[in-house]
Design a protein around this motif. Structure first.
Motif, PDB file in Angstrom:
ATOM      1  N   ASP A 197       0.837  -1.207   0.000  1.00  0.00           N
ATOM      2  CA  ASP A 197       0.000   0.000   0.000  1.00  0.00           C
ATOM      3  C   ASP A 197       0.868   1.252   0.000  1.00  0.00           C
ATOM      4  OD1 ASP A 197      -2.509  -1.300   0.046  1.00  0.00           O
ATOM      5  OD2 ASP A 197      -2.389  -1.575   2.212  1.00  0.00           O
ATOM      6  N   LYS A 198       1.927   1.240   0.798  1.00  0.00           N
ATOM      7  CA  LYS A 198       2.807   2.396   0.905  1.00  0.00           C
ATOM      8  C   LYS A 198       3.615   2.591  -0.380  1.00  0.00           C
ATOM      9  CE  LYS A 198       2.941   2.065   5.910  1.00  0.00           C
ATOM     10  NZ  LYS A 198       3.703   1.788   7.121  1.00  0.00           N
ATOM     11  N   LEU A 199       4.038   1.490  -0.983  1.00  0.00           N
ATOM     12  CA  LEU A 199       4.747   1.595  -2.256  1.00  0.00           C
ATOM     13  C   LEU A 199       3.844   2.204  -3.324  1.00  0.00           C
ATOM     14  CD1 LEU A 199       7.220   1.061  -4.035  1.00  0.00           C
ATOM     15  CD2 LEU A 199       6.379  -1.279  -4.377  1.00  0.00           C
ATOM     16  N   ARG A 200       2.584   1.782  -3.369  1.00  0.00           N
ATOM     17  CA  ARG A 200       1.628   2.344  -4.331  1.00  0.00           C
ATOM     18  C   ARG A 200       1.461   3.841  -4.110  1.00  0.00           C
ATOM     19  NH1 ARG A 200      -3.521  -1.604  -3.834  1.00  0.00           N
ATOM     20  NH2 ARG A 200      -4.492   0.076  -5.053  1.00  0.00           N
ATOM     21  N   LEU A 201       1.329   4.234  -2.845  1.00  0.00           N
ATOM     22  CA  LEU A 201       1.163   5.649  -2.511  1.00  0.00           C
ATOM     23  C   LEU A 201       2.362   6.462  -2.995  1.00  0.00           C
ATOM     24  CD1 LEU A 201      -0.295   7.967  -1.006  1.00  0.00           C
ATOM     25  CD2 LEU A 201       0.853   7.194   1.087  1.00  0.00           C
ATOM     26  N   PHE A 202       3.569   5.951  -2.716  1.00  0.00           N
ATOM     27  CA  PHE A 202       4.758   6.692  -3.145  1.00  0.00           C
ATOM     28  C   PHE A 202       4.875   6.741  -4.665  1.00  0.00           C
ATOM     29  CE2 PHE A 202       9.111   6.558  -4.718  1.00  0.00           C
ATOM     30  CZ  PHE A 202       9.481   7.864  -4.399  1.00  0.00           C
ATOM     31  N   LEU A 203       4.601   5.612  -5.338  1.00  0.00           N
ATOM     32  CA  LEU A 203       4.712   5.588  -6.798  1.00  0.00           C
ATOM     33  C   LEU A 203       3.794   6.625  -7.444  1.00  0.00           C
ATOM     34  CD1 LEU A 203       4.976   1.747  -7.529  1.00  0.00           C
ATOM     35  CD2 LEU A 203       6.747   3.471  -7.917  1.00  0.00           C
ATOM     36  N   ILE A 204       2.593   6.779  -6.899  1.00  0.00           N
ATOM     37  CA  ILE A 204       1.668   7.789  -7.434  1.00  0.00           C
ATOM     38  C   ILE A 204       2.251   9.185  -7.225  1.00  0.00           C
ATOM     39  CG2 ILE A 204      -0.595   8.866  -7.084  1.00  0.00           C
ATOM     40  CD1 ILE A 204      -1.664   6.019  -6.550  1.00  0.00           C
ATOM     41  N   HIS A 205       2.803   9.413  -6.048  1.00  0.00           N
ATOM     42  CA  HIS A 205       3.454  10.709  -5.773  1.00  0.00           C
ATOM     43  C   HIS A 205       4.620  10.946  -6.733  1.00  0.00           C
ATOM     44  CE1 HIS A 205       5.225  14.082  -3.677  1.00  0.00           C
ATOM     45  NE2 HIS A 205       6.327  13.384  -3.395  1.00  0.00           N
ATOM     46  N   TYR A 206       5.421   9.919  -6.954  1.00  0.00           N
ATOM     47  CA  TYR A 206       6.592  10.033  -7.835  1.00  0.00           C
ATOM     48  C   TYR A 206       6.173  10.294  -9.284  1.00  0.00           C
ATOM     49  CZ  TYR A 206      11.328   8.885  -9.520  1.00  0.00           C
ATOM     50  OH  TYR A 206      12.572   8.919 -10.094  1.00  0.00           O
ATOM     51  N   ILE A 207       5.144   9.573  -9.728  1.00  0.00           N
ATOM     52  CA  ILE A 207       4.653   9.743 -11.105  1.00  0.00           C
ATOM     53  C   ILE A 207       4.086  11.150 -11.314  1.00  0.00           C
ATOM     54  CG2 ILE A 207       2.819   9.028 -12.704  1.00  0.00           C
ATOM     55  CD1 ILE A 207       3.245   6.143 -11.625  1.00  0.00           C
ATOM     56  N   CYS A 208       3.381  11.659 -10.313  1.00  0.00           N
ATOM     57  CA  CYS A 208       2.694  12.948 -10.450  1.00  0.00           C
ATOM     58  C   CYS A 208       3.585  14.138 -10.106  1.00  0.00           C
ATOM     59  CB  CYS A 208       1.443  12.966  -9.571  1.00  0.00           C
ATOM     60  SG  CYS A 208       0.183  11.794 -10.094  1.00  0.00           S
ATOM     61  N   THR A 209       4.827  13.877  -9.707  1.00  0.00           N
ATOM     62  CA  THR A 209       5.764  14.953  -9.395  1.00  0.00           C
ATOM     63  C   THR A 209       6.723  15.141 -10.562  1.00  0.00           C
ATOM     64  OG1 THR A 209       5.692  14.385  -7.038  1.00  0.00           O
ATOM     65  CG2 THR A 209       7.530  15.759  -7.771  1.00  0.00           C
ATOM     66  N   PRO A 210       6.590  16.235 -11.307  1.00  0.00           N
ATOM     67  CA  PRO A 210       7.443  16.432 -12.489  1.00  0.00           C
ATOM     68  C   PRO A 210       8.931  16.362 -12.188  1.00  0.00           C
ATOM     69  CG  PRO A 210       5.645  18.021 -12.474  1.00  0.00           C
ATOM     70  CD  PRO A 210       5.618  17.334 -11.148  1.00  0.00           C
ATOM     71  N   MET A 211       9.352  16.956 -11.065  1.00  0.00           N
ATOM     72  CA  MET A 211      10.770  16.974 -10.723  1.00  0.00           C
ATOM     73  C   MET A 211      10.970  16.469  -9.297  1.00  0.00           C
ATOM     74  SD  MET A 211      12.570  17.969 -13.306  1.00  0.00           S
ATOM     75  CE  MET A 211      14.107  18.371 -12.477  1.00  0.00           C
ATOM     76  N   MET A 212      11.863  15.493  -9.134  1.00  0.00           N
ATOM     77  CA  MET A 212      12.250  15.038  -7.806  1.00  0.00           C
ATOM     78  C   MET A 212      13.747  14.772  -7.838  1.00  0.00           C
ATOM     79  SD  MET A 212      10.967  11.754  -5.518  1.00  0.00           S
ATOM     80  CE  MET A 212       9.294  12.359  -5.344  1.00  0.00           C
ATOM     81  N   THR A 213      14.485  15.424  -6.940  1.00  0.00           N
ATOM     82  CA  THR A 213      15.937  15.261  -6.927  1.00  0.00           C
ATOM     83  C   THR A 213      16.306  13.872  -6.417  1.00  0.00           C
ATOM     84  OG1 THR A 213      16.195  16.079  -4.665  1.00  0.00           O
ATOM     85  CG2 THR A 213      16.189  17.724  -6.448  1.00  0.00           C
ATOM     86  N   GLN A 214      17.527  13.450  -6.697  1.00  0.00           N
ATOM     87  CA  GLN A 214      17.994  12.154  -6.230  1.00  0.00           C
ATOM     88  C   GLN A 214      18.039  12.116  -4.704  1.00  0.00           C
ATOM     89  OE1 GLN A 214      18.580   9.436  -8.221  1.00  0.00           O
ATOM     90  NE2 GLN A 214      18.703   8.341  -6.272  1.00  0.00           N
ATOM     91  N   THR A 215      18.361  13.237  -4.077  1.00  0.00           N
ATOM     92  CA  THR A 215      18.384  13.312  -2.605  1.00  0.00           C
ATOM     93  C   THR A 215      16.993  13.051  -2.033  1.00  0.00           C
ATOM     94  OG1 THR A 215      20.204  14.913  -2.680  1.00  0.00           O
ATOM     95  CG2 THR A 215      18.941  14.763  -0.622  1.00  0.00           C
ATOM     96  N   GLU A 216      15.983  13.675  -2.628  1.00  0.00           N
ATOM     97  CA  GLU A 216      14.600  13.458  -2.187  1.00  0.00           C
ATOM     98  C   GLU A 216      14.184  12.009  -2.405  1.00  0.00           C
ATOM     99  OE1 GLU A 216      12.491  17.792  -2.979  1.00  0.00           O
ATOM    100  OE2 GLU A 216      12.902  16.497  -4.703  1.00  0.00           O
ATOM    101  N   LEU A 217      14.552  11.478  -3.561  1.00  0.00           N
ATOM    102  CA  LEU A 217      14.204  10.084  -3.852  1.00  0.00           C
ATOM    103  C   LEU A 217      14.857   9.145  -2.856  1.00  0.00           C
ATOM    104  CD1 LEU A 217      12.879   7.968  -5.669  1.00  0.00           C
ATOM    105  CD2 LEU A 217      14.872   8.099  -7.178  1.00  0.00           C
ATOM    106  N   ASP A 218      16.130   9.387  -2.522  1.00  0.00           N
ATOM    107  CA  ASP A 218      16.837   8.539  -1.555  1.00  0.00           C
ATOM    108  C   ASP A 218      16.184   8.598  -0.179  1.00  0.00           C
ATOM    109  OD1 ASP A 218      18.636   7.756  -3.473  1.00  0.00           O
ATOM    110  OD2 ASP A 218      20.174   9.242  -2.914  1.00  0.00           O
ATOM    111  N   GLN A 219      15.673   9.775   0.186  1.00  0.00           N
ATOM    112  CA  GLN A 219      14.985   9.909   1.474  1.00  0.00           C
ATOM    113  C   GLN A 219      13.746   9.016   1.520  1.00  0.00           C
ATOM    114  OE1 GLN A 219      13.345  13.799   2.160  1.00  0.00           O
ATOM    115  NE2 GLN A 219      12.807  13.390   4.301  1.00  0.00           N
ATOM    116  N   TYR A 220      12.983   9.015   0.439  1.00  0.00           N
ATOM    117  CA  TYR A 220      11.792   8.167   0.396  1.00  0.00           C
ATOM    118  C   TYR A 220      12.172   6.686   0.367  1.00  0.00           C
ATOM    119  CZ  TYR A 220       8.542  12.034  -0.396  1.00  0.00           C
ATOM    120  OH  TYR A 220       7.767  13.162  -0.252  1.00  0.00           O
ATOM    121  N   LEU A 221      13.222   6.336  -0.356  1.00  0.00           N
ATOM    122  CA  LEU A 221      13.660   4.942  -0.423  1.00  0.00           C
ATOM    123  C   LEU A 221      14.053   4.434   0.963  1.00  0.00           C
ATOM    124  CD1 LEU A 221      15.748   4.962  -3.737  1.00  0.00           C
ATOM    125  CD2 LEU A 221      13.655   3.666  -3.307  1.00  0.00           C
ATOM    126  N   THR A 222      14.705   5.284   1.747  1.00  0.00           N
ATOM    127  CA  THR A 222      15.085   4.900   3.115  1.00  0.00           C
ATOM    128  C   THR A 222      13.847   4.604   3.952  1.00  0.00           C
ATOM    129  OG1 THR A 222      17.082   6.265   3.000  1.00  0.00           O
ATOM    130  CG2 THR A 222      16.293   5.656   5.192  1.00  0.00           C
TER     131      THR A 222
END
Length: 614
Positions: free
Chosen positions: A419-444
């Protein structure tokens, strides 16, 4: 099954023989009882070991492939049945037809083959306005199959031919106008289908188009538009948690081919530890079920309240029968009333008795819907699915703060890791720009809550880099409103304890697929659709946009999604039609049929994304 040139065969019992695809096509359309009413005594798999049955006709419903033709030849040689009606799902090729004839002649059984039909039914009808191409063998035309690198040319060609052949079965005699975006698989399949329909139209030997009613003049008006789309226009909808009953059942229960299976507690058995074991029960959700047909597209709380109201009405009817029975001095179960010999019956009691079969059938259906709704509610409360749905709606409408998203992802009591992975994937898809630092924070955070399948994020990252122009289309208006408490579901007598669940009212909006279809049906100019290809099989050349046909709108549309579809998009299209009918004074009605290569839920889609990201 219900027609034949011989009247005696109509009334005689039949054996129905099907292959795997044939079974998938039949299953959503007929119950065993309905097959029985059509004279089907037995229904058996083509591959099963079957004994001879004297004086009975066999109706075969199979794909014309080499192994199946060989098996029919074996059945003929063994004289399993008195006569054979061979129904091929798709047209049988000449070489296989020759092999069938040769086998029949060698076994001297050619006289037992009564009829051979090319049925052009190479698709699965789930509802009047919903179809998919495959259940068994769907991996060969899945999103993964279409997008995994490297895809061999021979595999790509086979996928194109399979999908084009299936769509030909769906809409060939309608001779639709074909619209599709440029540069993707939809364009390739659209062009292949255009050529296929045109070739058949021009072939006077083709019996499919030999009837007098089809000619170029009659095809000039009121033809449907076939909109072929690629899944890449909207990945978020396949990952989205939903709030409507049918889509919820498909998302969180075992629901396919109009049948849902759930785990139920068997209270008749007590184990040594005092617990009750669970057992699996299956329920058919057919179009003949009026309650399901009316409620399947409604938000879950509304469906739960409707079930509660139906239960109250049933209890009142049951109490009325019991009261009349007591007044007449009749003992025993109310079901025994139907067989009671009463000479002096009032008209009211007669009416009550005659309604008993309908009352019992209502109870059976209500029990089924109550059990399904209870299973849905258990998952909603256990996983806090209302929170996920509400948050995702806000993400796609750009109304959610990052802090709230992180809180939900970090909450150990909210949802499953998926459920949480789905939530994040939707956020990631709908966010035009996300830095690698931000992405790493979510991955953690996702690793800390034991999320697996993180390779799906790797694929989405790659997909975003290749589809920058599609990212904006993933955004949409939307959102939810929280209403007051559930009026009928908070009392102690309610079957549904909705405490802790939000009563969300969903804002009506168009998904990307619905926006596209709206523009094409209304022939409205739009940056999203202005570049779409235009194929008219009645014209010699494609993209003849100067013709008058191009300037006409459409009352009927077939929407086909390559790479998988779901009930969320299907219901959004139906809601669009309902809203269109309410807001337009015109008496003209519109119809949209939704189809896809496969009906897929979020878990299955994440599995495919993960494989693509590995």
């Amino acid at each position: 099954l219900n027609t034949s040139s011989s009247a005696t065969v109509d009334t005689a019992w039949k054996v129905l023989i099907y292959d795997e695809l044939g079974q998938d096509i039949i299953a959503p359309l007929f119950t065993v009882k309905e097959l029985h009413n059509l004279g089907v005594a037995l229904h058996l798999s083509l591959k099963s070991d079957r004994d001879p049955v004297d004086e009975i006709a066999a109706v075969y419903f199979i794909m014309p492939i080499k192994d199946s033709i060989s098996r029919i030849g074996k059945d003929l040689a063994e004289c399993l049945y008195e006569s054979y009606y061979l129904n091929f799902i798709a047209p049988i090729p000449d070489d296989l037809l020759g092999a069938l004839a040769t086998g029949a002649l060698e076994s001297n059984s050619q006289q037992t083959i009564t009829k051979i039909y090319n049925q052009y039914l190479d698709f699965i009808t789930l509802e009047d306005d919903l179809f998919c191409l495959r259940q068994a063998g769907k991996d060969s035309i899945s999103y993964y199959a279409l997008n995994h690198p490297p895809i061999r040319d021979i595999d790509k060609k086979e996928i194109i031919e399979t999908i084009a052949d299936c769509l030909f079965s769906v809409c060939a005699i309608l001779v639709p106008i074909i619209r599709c975006p440029k540069g993707e698989m939809a364009e390739i399949i659209g062009e292949r289908l255009y050529k296929k329909i045109r070739e058949n139209l021009c072939d006077h030997r083709n019996s499919l188009f030999s009837f007098d009613s089809i000619n170029m003049e009659t095809l000039s008006f009121q033809r449907p538009v076939l909109v072929i789309l690629d899944r890449s226009i909207d990945l978020a909808s396949l990952l989205h948690h939903t709030w409507t009953c049918q889509a919820l059942a498909h998302d969180i229960l075992d629901f396919k081919s109009n049948r849902v299976e759930i785990e139920e507690v068997d209270e008749s058995i007590v184990l040594n530890d005092g617990q009750h074991p669970t057992k699996r029960r299956s329920y058919d959700l057919m179009q003949t079920d009026k309650f399901w047909k009316q409620q399947k597209g409604n938000p879950f709380p509304i469906v739960a309240e409707s079930i509660q109201e139906e239960l109250e009405r049933y209890r009142q009817s049951e109490e009325e029968v019991k009261r009349l029975k007591t007044a007449m001095g009749i003992e025993g179960d109310p079901q025994d009333l139907a067989s009671s010999q009463l000479n002096d019956m009032t008209s009211k009691l007669t009416s009550a008795v005659s309604s008993l079969p309908e009352l019992l059938e209502r109870k059976k259906l209500l029990d089924a819907h109550t059990n399904i709704a209870t299973a849905l509610l258990d998952q909603i409360k256990k996983r806090k699915l209302d929170i996920f749905f509400e948050t995702e709606e806000k993400i796609m409408a750009k109304q959610v703060q990052e802090k709230i998203l992180i809180e939900i992802l970090s909450d150990p009591t909210a949802g499953t890791p998926e459920d949480k992975l789905r939530l994040f994937l939707i956020h990631y898809i709908c966010t035009p720009m996300m830095t690698q630092t931000e992405l790493d924070q979510y991955l953690t955070i996702l690793r800390e809550v034991n999320c697996t399948c993180l390779a799906a994020i790797t694929y989405i990252k790659r997909w975003k880099s290749m589809n920058n122009m599609n990212i904006v289309t993933q955004e949409r208006e939307g959102g939810t409103t929280t209403m007051g408490m559930f009026s009928n579901l908070v009392n102690k007598a309610s079957k549904f304890a909705m405490d802790g669940v939000k009563n969300l009212v969903v804002k009506q909006y168009k998904l990307p697929v619905t926006k596209i279809v709206d523009c094409l049906m209304e022939n409205r100019s739009s940056p999203e659709t202005d570049g779409y290809r235009y194929f008219d099989p009645t014209l010699r050349s494609a993209d003849n946009v100067s013709s008058a046909r191009y300037r006409q709108g459409f009352n009927d549309a077939i929407v086909f999604m390559i790479g998988g579809g779901n009930y969320i998009e299907y219901q959004n299209l139906q809601e669009y039609l309902q809203d269109y009918a309410k807001t337009r004074s015109s008496t003209t009605t519109k119809r949209i049929i939704y189809g896809c290569t496969e009906i897929i839920n979020a878990s299955q889609f994440i599995e495919q994304l993960t494989k693509l990201g590995q």
